[in-house]
Scaffold this motif. Structure first.
Motif, PDB file in Angstrom:
ATOM      1  N   PHE A   7       0.774  -1.370   0.012  1.00  0.00           N
ATOM      2  CA  PHE A   7      -0.070   0.103  -0.037  1.00  0.00           C
ATOM      3  C   PHE A   7       0.917   1.330  -0.070  1.00  0.00           C
ATOM      4  CE2 PHE A   7      -2.318  -3.325   2.307  1.00  0.00           C
ATOM      5  CZ  PHE A   7      -3.547  -3.266   1.736  1.00  0.00           C
ATOM      6  N   ASN A   8       0.488   2.176  -0.694  1.00  0.00           N
ATOM      7  CA  ASN A   8       1.254   3.456  -0.594  1.00  0.00           C
ATOM      8  C   ASN A   8       0.669   4.224   0.645  1.00  0.00           C
ATOM      9  OD1 ASN A   8       2.357   5.890  -1.052  1.00  0.00           O
ATOM     10  ND2 ASN A   8       1.756   6.259  -3.340  1.00  0.00           N
ATOM     11  N   THR A   9       1.481   4.117   1.675  1.00  0.00           N
ATOM     12  CA  THR A   9       1.105   4.564   2.821  1.00  0.00           C
ATOM     13  C   THR A   9       1.410   6.262   3.049  1.00  0.00           C
ATOM     14  OG1 THR A   9       3.517   4.408   3.970  1.00  0.00           O
ATOM     15  CG2 THR A   9       1.897   2.638   4.215  1.00  0.00           C
ATOM     16  N   SER A  10       1.597   6.777   1.953  1.00  0.00           N
ATOM     17  CA  SER A  10       1.893   8.138   1.918  1.00  0.00           C
ATOM     18  C   SER A  10       0.698   8.851   1.297  1.00  0.00           C
ATOM     19  CB  SER A  10       2.923   8.714   1.068  1.00  0.00           C
ATOM     20  OG  SER A  10       2.875   8.488  -0.378  1.00  0.00           O
ATOM     21  N   LYS A  11      -0.228   8.176   1.012  1.00  0.00           N
ATOM     22  CA  LYS A  11      -1.598   8.845   0.336  1.00  0.00           C
ATOM     23  C   LYS A  11      -2.700   8.218   1.380  1.00  0.00           C
ATOM     24  CE  LYS A  11      -2.358   8.208  -4.256  1.00  0.00           C
ATOM     25  NZ  LYS A  11      -2.299   7.924  -5.366  1.00  0.00           N
ATOM     26  N   PRO A  12      -3.551   9.246   1.561  1.00  0.00           N
ATOM     27  CA  PRO A  12      -4.819   8.764   2.552  1.00  0.00           C
ATOM     28  C   PRO A  12      -5.727   8.145   1.375  1.00  0.00           C
ATOM     29  CG  PRO A  12      -5.058  11.063   2.079  1.00  0.00           C
ATOM     30  CD  PRO A  12      -3.378  10.695   1.594  1.00  0.00           C
ATOM     31  N   PRO A  13      -6.630   7.152   1.791  1.00  0.00           N
ATOM     32  CA  PRO A  13      -6.596   6.714   3.325  1.00  0.00           C
ATOM     33  C   PRO A  13      -5.668   5.524   3.681  1.00  0.00           C
ATOM     34  CG  PRO A  13      -8.269   5.437   1.881  1.00  0.00           C
ATOM     35  CD  PRO A  13      -7.603   6.443   1.050  1.00  0.00           C
ATOM     36  N   PHE A  14      -4.864   5.328   2.658  1.00  0.00           N
ATOM     37  CA  PHE A  14      -3.872   4.087   2.878  1.00  0.00           C
ATOM     38  C   PHE A  14      -2.707   4.296   3.769  1.00  0.00           C
ATOM     39  CE2 PHE A  14      -5.335   4.472  -1.525  1.00  0.00           C
ATOM     40  CZ  PHE A  14      -6.162   3.089  -1.598  1.00  0.00           C
ATOM     41  N   ASP A  15      -2.713   5.520   4.310  1.00  0.00           N
ATOM     42  CA  ASP A  15      -1.839   5.872   5.597  1.00  0.00           C
ATOM     43  C   ASP A  15      -2.309   5.662   6.978  1.00  0.00           C
ATOM     44  OD1 ASP A  15      -4.071   7.934   5.485  1.00  0.00           O
ATOM     45  OD2 ASP A  15      -2.900   9.582   6.005  1.00  0.00           O
ATOM     46  N   ARG A  16      -3.465   4.806   7.073  1.00  0.00           N
ATOM     47  CA  ARG A  16      -4.086   4.300   8.182  1.00  0.00           C
ATOM     48  C   ARG A  16      -3.854   2.601   8.249  1.00  0.00           C
ATOM     49  NH1 ARG A  16      -9.890   6.223   8.630  1.00  0.00           N
ATOM     50  NH2 ARG A  16      -9.922   7.035   6.451  1.00  0.00           N
ATOM     51  N   PRO A  17      -3.412   2.328   9.267  1.00  0.00           N
ATOM     52  CA  PRO A  17      -3.093   0.895   9.517  1.00  0.00           C
ATOM     53  C   PRO A  17      -4.470   0.122   9.479  1.00  0.00           C
ATOM     54  CG  PRO A  17      -1.700   1.954  10.708  1.00  0.00           C
ATOM     55  CD  PRO A  17      -2.650   3.029  10.275  1.00  0.00           C
ATOM     56  N   GLU A  18      -5.507   0.528   9.853  1.00  0.00           N
ATOM     57  CA  GLU A  18      -6.855   0.032   9.857  1.00  0.00           C
ATOM     58  C   GLU A  18      -7.275  -0.024   8.731  1.00  0.00           C
ATOM     59  OE1 GLU A  18      -5.962   2.821  11.673  1.00  0.00           O
ATOM     60  OE2 GLU A  18      -5.904   2.601  13.659  1.00  0.00           O
ATOM     61  N   VAL A  19      -7.346   0.836   7.852  1.00  0.00           N
ATOM     62  CA  VAL A  19      -7.846   0.783   6.241  1.00  0.00           C
ATOM     63  C   VAL A  19      -7.024  -0.448   5.653  1.00  0.00           C
ATOM     64  CG1 VAL A  19      -8.039   1.843   4.187  1.00  0.00           C
ATOM     65  CG2 VAL A  19      -8.550   2.966   6.099  1.00  0.00           C
ATOM     66  N   ARG A  20      -5.797  -0.421   6.035  1.00  0.00           N
ATOM     67  CA  ARG A  20      -4.865  -1.439   5.234  1.00  0.00           C
ATOM     68  C   ARG A  20      -5.273  -2.798   5.649  1.00  0.00           C
ATOM     69  NH1 ARG A  20      -0.575   2.502   6.556  1.00  0.00           N
ATOM     70  NH2 ARG A  20       0.200   1.345   8.164  1.00  0.00           N
ATOM     71  N   ARG A  21      -5.575  -2.728   6.988  1.00  0.00           N
ATOM     72  CA  ARG A  21      -5.967  -4.382   7.606  1.00  0.00           C
ATOM     73  C   ARG A  21      -7.264  -4.776   6.994  1.00  0.00           C
ATOM     74  NH1 ARG A  21      -4.182  -7.344  11.258  1.00  0.00           N
ATOM     75  NH2 ARG A  21      -2.725  -5.628  11.780  1.00  0.00           N
ATOM     76  N   ALA A  22      -8.104  -3.997   6.777  1.00  0.00           N
ATOM     77  CA  ALA A  22      -9.608  -3.827   6.433  1.00  0.00           C
ATOM     78  C   ALA A  22      -9.451  -4.625   4.890  1.00  0.00           C
ATOM     79  CB  ALA A  22     -10.386  -2.873   6.272  1.00  0.00           C
ATOM     80  N   LEU A  23      -8.610  -3.859   3.959  1.00  0.00           N
ATOM     81  CA  LEU A  23      -8.391  -4.375   2.727  1.00  0.00           C
ATOM     82  C   LEU A  23      -7.771  -5.686   2.571  1.00  0.00           C
ATOM     83  CD1 LEU A  23      -7.292  -1.099   1.253  1.00  0.00           C
ATOM     84  CD2 LEU A  23      -9.515  -2.066   0.750  1.00  0.00           C
ATOM     85  N   SER A  24      -6.750  -5.893   3.601  1.00  0.00           N
ATOM     86  CA  SER A  24      -6.147  -7.274   3.295  1.00  0.00           C
ATOM     87  C   SER A  24      -6.993  -8.243   3.737  1.00  0.00           C
ATOM     88  CB  SER A  24      -4.953  -7.209   4.484  1.00  0.00           C
ATOM     89  OG  SER A  24      -3.993  -6.082   4.212  1.00  0.00           O
ATOM     90  N   LEU A  25      -8.063  -8.197   4.682  1.00  0.00           N
ATOM     91  CA  LEU A  25      -8.935  -9.046   5.176  1.00  0.00           C
ATOM     92  C   LEU A  25      -9.860  -9.375   4.212  1.00  0.00           C
ATOM     93  CD1 LEU A  25      -9.927  -7.670   8.669  1.00  0.00           C
ATOM     94  CD2 LEU A  25      -8.886 -10.220   8.132  1.00  0.00           C
TER      95      LEU A  25
END
Length: 551
Positions: A313-331
């Protein structure tokens, strides 16, 4: 059809296997005919290697692409040190011996004598390899005021991602064949880094000649090294031709010429291999492996790969800068289904960024389970409503760690759509793709990493350290001071158990923050004709064709 294929040398002993593979074989037959399939190329004065693409240059200092490394690192150049292909231990290369000071800061190398540089149509050396060539080669990537630092763009992604330039205090000439490298702090992986594909030794004399002629850019396009083959010519999208280096210092016997036949299509590479137009091929598609296994004239070599395929994930861009969003997409993603659909039983599910063959692998690390209900709930809790759109960039080339990123992206598109997320799949020509990734235009990307040595730092640092963002290998653009401190501490110890403590903590941090999702560790394959002798998989980097001959 079965009789015809059997006559042409294929042992297809089931209807299922026949249906799975006949389209490739019939493609070969339609192009070349059965006679061609039976009559392999019997030229004995050269080896033809079918490669998948064009190198960006002939200097692996400048690029981490496997295509560039394969065409240059072990064919044209040597390094101070090498790896033993069986044990992974560091062994002598252009340095015959080395001493390390008690405090781990001073490395003294004794260099090999009577090593000759290539003589070509464009360069005639007047001296053998010596310490000045090592200093020039290292100074080019580590010192910004080096005359050659900014030639060909001034980017050295591998060295920069590991912070090697900042690590080295100075490189000193003791005498013509003795060298001392002084570090600012101890680093247990330093010798391993000097044995990688990227630590090649260039000719200072050649560089000086080009500088005098105002042709410095030619150093990376018309290369000079000490390796087993010397560069002859290159035709874009067609071939690279090398000639035997008759004064090569190594004890391997080289073929008179080596040709890289540039063939982007895996099916066409396989067709050329079957007919004998090529003697070996790079990166056979996983869907084609059974064809190779069933041909009586071909050999399929396989070894566990030091690699990882991942979704970053490009963590420099919202909303991918939030771990909770990254976790949701991963699930939302079923990794087991992805592996079954893409890898054809040639990969295992990844838990860590390091593979199970690494001593830093953490067996008890928990994987993220496929749970679309939990994914949907977590997305809504974090303000991601149905109809949200994101991009998945999919690399356009085949790699062992991801043999079909575009198909994988299409499957993931379906999973994410089920939780209310729309996906735009983006891909470009490979060099354009990599350049745009460096600019951070992506929301997420399917890509991976193949390590060129067995030290776990070769995964942890280039993939996720802060310094690797600028160099372009940290595709997640994730920077964590805590993470950097952990992997730095790991290098201050020489005992693997001590280092493992810090890497396990780094694993926990990655699992918590999820800047990337490890997907698979894949086997590494090479396919070649049975009359090829000495061709083995290099587990620690690019293809090696020194000592490979035909019977």
């Amino acid at each position: 059809m079965s009789k015809m294929l059997s006559y042409c040398g294929f042992k297809l002993n089931s209807k299922k296997r026949l249906l799975q593979n006949s389209f490739i074989i019939l493609f070969c037959l339609s192009l070349f005919g059965c006679d061609a399939l039976l009559n392999a190329n019997n030229q004995s004065d050269g080896v033809i290697y079918c490669s998948e693409g064009n190198p960006t240059s002939f200097n692996p200092q400048l690029d981490t692409s496997g295509t560039t490394v394969d065409a240059s690192s072990h064919q044209i150049y040597d390094r101070l040190l090498d790896f033993d292909g069986q044990t992974g231990n560091v062994i002598a290369g252009l340095a015959t011996s080395w001493l390390i000071s008690d405090n781990g800061l001073r490395y003294t190398f004794q260099l090999r004598k009577n090593v000759e540089f290539h003589q070509t149509d464009y360069f005639t050396p007047t001296r053998a390899f010596n310490v000045d060539d090592v200093i020039f080669s290292f100074d080019r990537w580590r010192l910004k005021d080096s005359v050659y630092h900014n030639v060909s763009g001034g980017a050295y992604p591998y060295a920069d991602s590991l912070g090697l330039g900042k690590l080295i205090e100075r490189v000193e000439r003791i005498n013509t064949y003795r060298l001392e490298i002084v570090l600012k702090q101890p680093q247990s992986s330093f010798l391993s880094n000097l044995a990688t594909d990227f630590a090649v030794i260039l000719s200072k004399e050649y560089a000086e000649q080009l500088e005098q002629n105002d042709q410095k850019d030619l150093i990376d396009r018309q290369p000079i090294g000490t390796g087993p083959f010397k560069f002859a010519n290159f035709r874009q999208d067609s071939f690279i031709r090398f000639k035997k280096h008759n004064q090569y210092w190594g004890d391997s016997i080289q073929t008179e010429q080596l040709i890289f036949d540039i063939t982007p299509s895996s099916s066409l590479r396989l067709a050329k291999l079957i007919t004998g137009e090529c003697d070996a091929m790079g990166l056979p598609a996983h869907s084609e492996l059974e064809v190779v296994r069933q041909s009586k004239d071909l050999i399929l070599d396989e070894k566990p790969g030091l690699n990882v395929g991942f979704w970053a994930f490009n963590t420099s861009k919202p909303p991918f800068d939030r771990p909770e969003v990254r976790r949701a997409l991963s699930l939302a993603i079923d990794k087991n289904a992805l592996i079954e659909a893409i890898y054809f039983d040639s990969a295992i599910l990844a838990k860590n960024i390091v593979p199970p063959t690494s001593w830093a692998f953490q067996t008890e690390q928990k994987n993220i389970s496929y749970n679309p209900s939990a994914a949907q709930k977590l997305l809504r809790e974090n303000g991601i409503e149905p109809g949200f759109t994101m991009s998945i960039w999919a690399m356009p080339v085949e790699r062992p760690y991801n043999p079909n990123a575009i198909k994988m992206a299409e499957l993931m598109q379906g999973y994410l759509q089920a939780v209310g997320v729309n996906v735009e799949i983006v891909s470009y020509e490979w060099s354009t793709f990599r350049e745009k990734l460096k600019q951070g235009n992506h929301d997420s990307v399917l890509i991976g990493w193949s390590a060129d040595n067995g030290d776990p730092d070769n995964f942890y640092r280039p993939l996720l350290s802060c310094g690797a963002i600028k160099s372009g290998t940290n595709r997640a653009f994730w920077c964590s001071e805590e993470y950097d401190a952990l992997i730095d501490q790991a290098l201050r110890f020489t005992n693997n158990e001590d280092r493992q403590y810090f890497y396990f903590k780094a694993n926990a941090l990655i699992a918590e923050q999820l800047p990337l999702v490890p997907i698979a560790h894949a086997s590494k394959y090479q396919a070649f004709r049975k009359n090829l002798v000495g061709f083995e998989i290099n587990p620690y980097g690019g293809v090696k064709l020194a000592g490979v001959t035909k019977e």
